[in-house]
Design a protein around this motif. Structure first.
Motif, PDB file in Angstrom:
ATOM      1  N   HIS A 222       0.858  -1.189   0.000  1.00 28.89           N
ATOM      2  CA  HIS A 222       0.000   0.000   0.000  1.00 28.89           C
ATOM      3  C   HIS A 222       0.890   1.232   0.000  1.00 28.89           C
ATOM      4  N   SER A 223       0.544   2.224  -0.802  1.00 27.65           N
ATOM      5  CA  SER A 223       1.315   3.463  -0.831  1.00 27.65           C
ATOM      6  C   SER A 223       0.755   4.524   0.107  1.00 27.65           C
ATOM      7  N   SER A 224      -0.248   4.162   0.918  1.00 22.32           N
ATOM      8  CA  SER A 224      -0.752   5.057   1.975  1.00 22.32           C
ATOM      9  C   SER A 224      -1.412   4.201   3.044  1.00 22.32           C
ATOM     10  N   PRO A 225      -1.377   4.649   4.312  1.00 24.95           N
ATOM     11  CA  PRO A 225      -2.016   3.861   5.372  1.00 24.95           C
ATOM     12  C   PRO A 225      -3.518   3.685   5.155  1.00 24.95           C
ATOM     13  N   GLU A 226      -4.149   4.655   4.502  1.00 31.48           N
ATOM     14  CA  GLU A 226      -5.603   4.603   4.332  1.00 31.48           C
ATOM     15  C   GLU A 226      -6.045   3.411   3.494  1.00 31.48           C
ATOM     16  N   SER A 227      -5.215   2.977   2.554  1.00 32.98           N
ATOM     17  CA  SER A 227      -5.623   1.878   1.678  1.00 32.98           C
ATOM     18  C   SER A 227      -5.472   0.505   2.341  1.00 32.98           C
ATOM     19  N   ALA A 228      -4.798   0.442   3.479  1.00 32.94           N
ATOM     20  CA  ALA A 228      -4.705  -0.809   4.237  1.00 32.94           C
ATOM     21  C   ALA A 228      -5.884  -0.845   5.202  1.00 32.94           C
ATOM     22  N   ARG A 229      -6.984  -1.402   4.772  1.00 37.33           N
ATOM     23  CA  ARG A 229      -8.240  -1.298   5.510  1.00 37.33           C
ATOM     24  C   ARG A 229      -8.298  -2.284   6.675  1.00 37.33           C
ATOM     25  N   GLY A 230      -9.078  -1.912   7.674  1.00 38.85           N
ATOM     26  CA  GLY A 230      -9.336  -2.804   8.789  1.00 38.85           C
ATOM     27  C   GLY A 230      -8.262  -2.735   9.859  1.00 38.85           C
ATOM     28  N   THR A 231      -8.354  -3.668  10.792  1.00 42.49           N
ATOM     29  CA  THR A 231      -7.379  -3.745  11.873  1.00 42.49           C
ATOM     30  C   THR A 231      -6.535  -5.005  11.714  1.00 42.49           C
ATOM     31  N   PHE A 232      -5.448  -5.039  12.488  1.00 45.23           N
ATOM     32  CA  PHE A 232      -4.453  -6.099  12.315  1.00 45.23           C
ATOM     33  C   PHE A 232      -4.054  -6.650  13.684  1.00 45.23           C
ATOM     34  N   ASP A 233      -3.856  -7.957  13.731  1.00 50.45           N
ATOM     35  CA  ASP A 233      -3.503  -8.603  14.999  1.00 50.45           C
ATOM     36  C   ASP A 233      -2.105  -8.225  15.451  1.00 50.45           C
ATOM     37  N   ALA A 234      -1.201  -8.006  14.503  1.00 43.37           N
ATOM     38  CA  ALA A 234       0.175  -7.624  14.824  1.00 43.37           C
ATOM     39  C   ALA A 234       0.575  -6.470  13.911  1.00 43.37           C
ATOM     40  N   VAL A 235       1.143  -5.423  14.500  1.00 41.88           N
ATOM     41  CA  VAL A 235       1.608  -4.258  13.748  1.00 41.88           C
ATOM     42  C   VAL A 235       3.068  -4.017  14.100  1.00 41.88           C
ATOM     43  N   VAL A 236       3.903  -3.812  13.076  1.00 44.05           N
ATOM     44  CA  VAL A 236       5.308  -3.475  13.295  1.00 44.05           C
ATOM     45  C   VAL A 236       5.537  -2.084  12.706  1.00 44.05           C
ATOM     46  N   GLU A 237       5.822  -1.107  13.560  1.00 44.58           N
ATOM     47  CA  GLU A 237       6.029   0.272  13.120  1.00 44.58           C
ATOM     48  C   GLU A 237       7.530   0.487  12.922  1.00 44.58           C
ATOM     49  N   CYS A 238       7.938   0.608  11.653  1.00 41.69           N
ATOM     50  CA  CYS A 238       9.362   0.697  11.311  1.00 41.69           C
ATOM     51  C   CYS A 238       9.768   2.065  10.799  1.00 41.69           C
ATOM     52  N   SER A 239       8.809   2.966  10.602  1.00 42.11           N
ATOM     53  CA  SER A 239       9.122   4.268  10.018  1.00 42.11           C
ATOM     54  C   SER A 239       9.480   5.306  11.070  1.00 42.11           C
ATOM     55  N   GLY A 240       9.004   5.131  12.294  1.00 34.94           N
ATOM     56  CA  GLY A 240       9.189   6.130  13.339  1.00 34.94           C
ATOM     57  C   GLY A 240       8.222   7.283  13.258  1.00 34.94           C
ATOM     58  N   ALA A 241       7.389   7.311  12.210  1.00 30.50           N
ATOM     59  CA  ALA A 241       6.517   8.463  11.983  1.00 30.50           C
ATOM     60  C   ALA A 241       5.035   8.147  12.111  1.00 30.50           C
ATOM     61  N   LEU A 242       4.672   6.886  12.326  1.00 35.98           N
ATOM     62  CA  LEU A 242       3.266   6.497  12.246  1.00 35.98           C
ATOM     63  C   LEU A 242       2.781   5.842  13.539  1.00 35.98           C
ATOM     64  N   LEU A 243       3.116   6.459  14.671  1.00 32.57           N
ATOM     65  CA  LEU A 243       2.712   5.911  15.961  1.00 32.57           C
ATOM     66  C   LEU A 243       1.201   5.841  16.088  1.00 32.57           C
ATOM     67  N   ALA A 244       0.511   6.932  15.776  1.00 31.38           N
ATOM     68  CA  ALA A 244      -0.949   6.944  15.918  1.00 31.38           C
ATOM     69  C   ALA A 244      -1.589   5.885  15.030  1.00 31.38           C
ATOM     70  N   GLU A 245      -1.094   5.759  13.796  1.00 36.45           N
ATOM     71  CA  GLU A 245      -1.635   4.747  12.879  1.00 36.45           C
ATOM     72  C   GLU A 245      -1.389   3.345  13.405  1.00 36.45           C
ATOM     73  N   ALA A 246      -0.192   3.122  13.989  1.00 39.71           N
ATOM     74  CA  ALA A 246       0.139   1.796  14.518  1.00 39.71           C
ATOM     75  C   ALA A 246      -0.843   1.394  15.614  1.00 39.71           C
ATOM     76  N   VAL A 247      -1.147   2.324  16.515  1.00 46.48           N
ATOM     77  CA  VAL A 247      -2.055   2.013  17.616  1.00 46.48           C
ATOM     78  C   VAL A 247      -3.478   1.834  17.100  1.00 46.48           C
ATOM     79  N   GLU A 248      -3.925   2.749  16.252  1.00 48.28           N
ATOM     80  CA  GLU A 248      -5.298   2.705  15.768  1.00 48.28           C
ATOM     81  C   GLU A 248      -5.577   1.452  14.946  1.00 48.28           C
ATOM     82  N   ARG A 249      -4.584   0.955  14.208  1.00 54.17           N
ATOM     83  CA  ARG A 249      -4.796  -0.216  13.354  1.00 54.17           C
ATOM     84  C   ARG A 249      -4.595  -1.542  14.085  1.00 54.17           C
ATOM     85  N   THR A 250      -4.235  -1.499  15.353  1.00 59.08           N
ATOM     86  CA  THR A 250      -4.078  -2.729  16.116  1.00 59.08           C
ATOM     87  C   THR A 250      -5.453  -3.235  16.550  1.00 59.08           C
ATOM     88  N   ALA A 251      -5.730  -4.489  16.261  1.00 63.74           N
ATOM     89  CA  ALA A 251      -7.029  -5.075  16.581  1.00 63.74           C
ATOM     90  C   ALA A 251      -7.194  -5.257  18.080  1.00 63.74           C
TER      91      ALA A 251
END
Length: 344
Positions: A222-251
């Motif tokens: 996905h070239s943007s977080p918005e296109s990765a729909r839904g929540t995820f059982d495991a999230v790995v945040e590797c960019s350092g810039a997407l903390l809020a997205e990492a938490v919000e997308r965690t199931a």
């Protein structure tokens, strides 16, 4: 011998190809000839800011913590022998170790008085020859060839997945989200695929080697977080810039692991009270990790041995000889992993 050394100046650091003395026997019983050195964001940060701690009696720090070398000399009874390919473990515990360090878990050091090869207080592996203590050398399968230089970054995500395997909810077909498609992100996706997860990777580039590497794994890019729909059982945040997205997308019942260092782009994205509410109300777990110990290096080695060699080669987008070392420190959003060759 030649070495890539960082020297401190008034406004940061300067990286030069120096002539330095041969490594001292006190640094380890193994004499190793450098084959290749991986370059990452940590190295570039040390060059930009200058080394935090230079070894005693030195004017500069030999850079490099992502190593690959060939043993030239080894003492009798050593777990490796002359001719073996090896990678050096990076961290060394305090000589007066804390409880974690004494148990071999120096990545969890409690007193903070550790050193790290090429990063903090100990010369790294960016020299034509270096020494290693046998206990800190990891033998590399020769079939991995140059891809053995990926062992150290893979060990970092092996540790992340060790934590996620423990904390994330178990479902018949778990979904994993990887935020960032640099070397760490792609290796995190690679280990997720080996766990038979439904893997989605987000990065900002629509074309180039990063999307190709993701799709070659059978994962979704996905070239943007918005296109990765839904929540995820495991999230790995590797960019350092997407903390809020990492938490919000965690199931609910899932876990997110922060591997990327904090980026200024994430400042103010989520306040502590809101973070607590998001975690507590959905039974989410947030963890962070950096560095790794021998167990993680060995897990990384096992994972890399199961990889498609062509896929691993696709990560090594920029391989330059030692004489052309500045090119490895250039930044390019399409680059994945830059490697400096010490030997042909």
């Amino acid at each position: 011998m030649r070495a890539l050394s960082v020297h401190q100046h008034e406004h940061g650091g300067t990286l030069v190809l120096d002539d330095v003395p041969e490594p001292a026997p006190d640094d380890g019983d193994l004499l190793v000839e450098a084959v290749a050195l991986g370059v990452c964001g940590t190295d570039r940060e040390i060059v930009a800011k200058g080394p935090r701690q230079i070894p005693a009696g030195r004017t500069g720090l030999i850079l490099g913590h992502e190593s690959l070398g060939r043993v030239l000399e080894a003492p009798p009874g050593s777990p490796v022998t002359a001719g073996d390919l090896v990678v050096g473990i990076v961290r060394r515990p305090d000589p007066v170790p804390c409880a974690s360090c004494a148990a071999g878990q120096f990545d969890l050091c409690e007193n903070g008085r550790f050193t790290e090869r090429g990063i903090l207080g100990r010369d790294g592996f960016g020299s034509e020859r270096f020494r290693l203590e046998p206990d800190y050398a990891v033998r590399v399968d020769p079939a991995l060839d140059l891809a053995g230089v990926l062992l150290e970054p893979t060990s970092v995500v092996a540790k992340a997945w060790e934590l996620l395997d423990h904390h994330a909810v178990r479902r018949p077909r778990r979904r994993a989200l990887i935020l960032g498609a640099g070397p760490i992100g792609l290796l995190a996706a690679f280990l997720a695929v080996q766990r038979d997860l439904d893997v989605h990777v987000v990065d900002r580039l629509a074309h180039g080697p990063k999307p190709r590497q993701v799709r070659a794994l059978g994962a979704t890019y996905h070239s943007s977080p918005e296109s990765a729909r839904g929540t995820f059982d495991a999230v790995v945040e590797c960019s350092g810039a997407l903390l809020a997205e990492a938490v919000e997308r965690t199931a609910p019942g899932g876990a997110a692991c922060l591997v990327g260092a904090g980026d200024v782009r994430s400042a103010g994205a989520i306040n502590p009270a809101d973070l607590a509410r998001r975690l507590i109300s959905r039974n989410r777990t947030l963890i962070g990790t950096v560095n790794s110990n021998r167990r993680h290096f060995e897990a990384a080695h096992a994972a890399l041995r199961r990889a498609d060699p062509a896929w691993l080669d696709g990560l090594l987008t920029d391989c330059v000889p030692l004489e052309s070392w500045p090119a490895a420190f250039d930044t390019d959003p399409e680059r994945i992993k830059a490697v400096v060759h010490f030997t042909a």
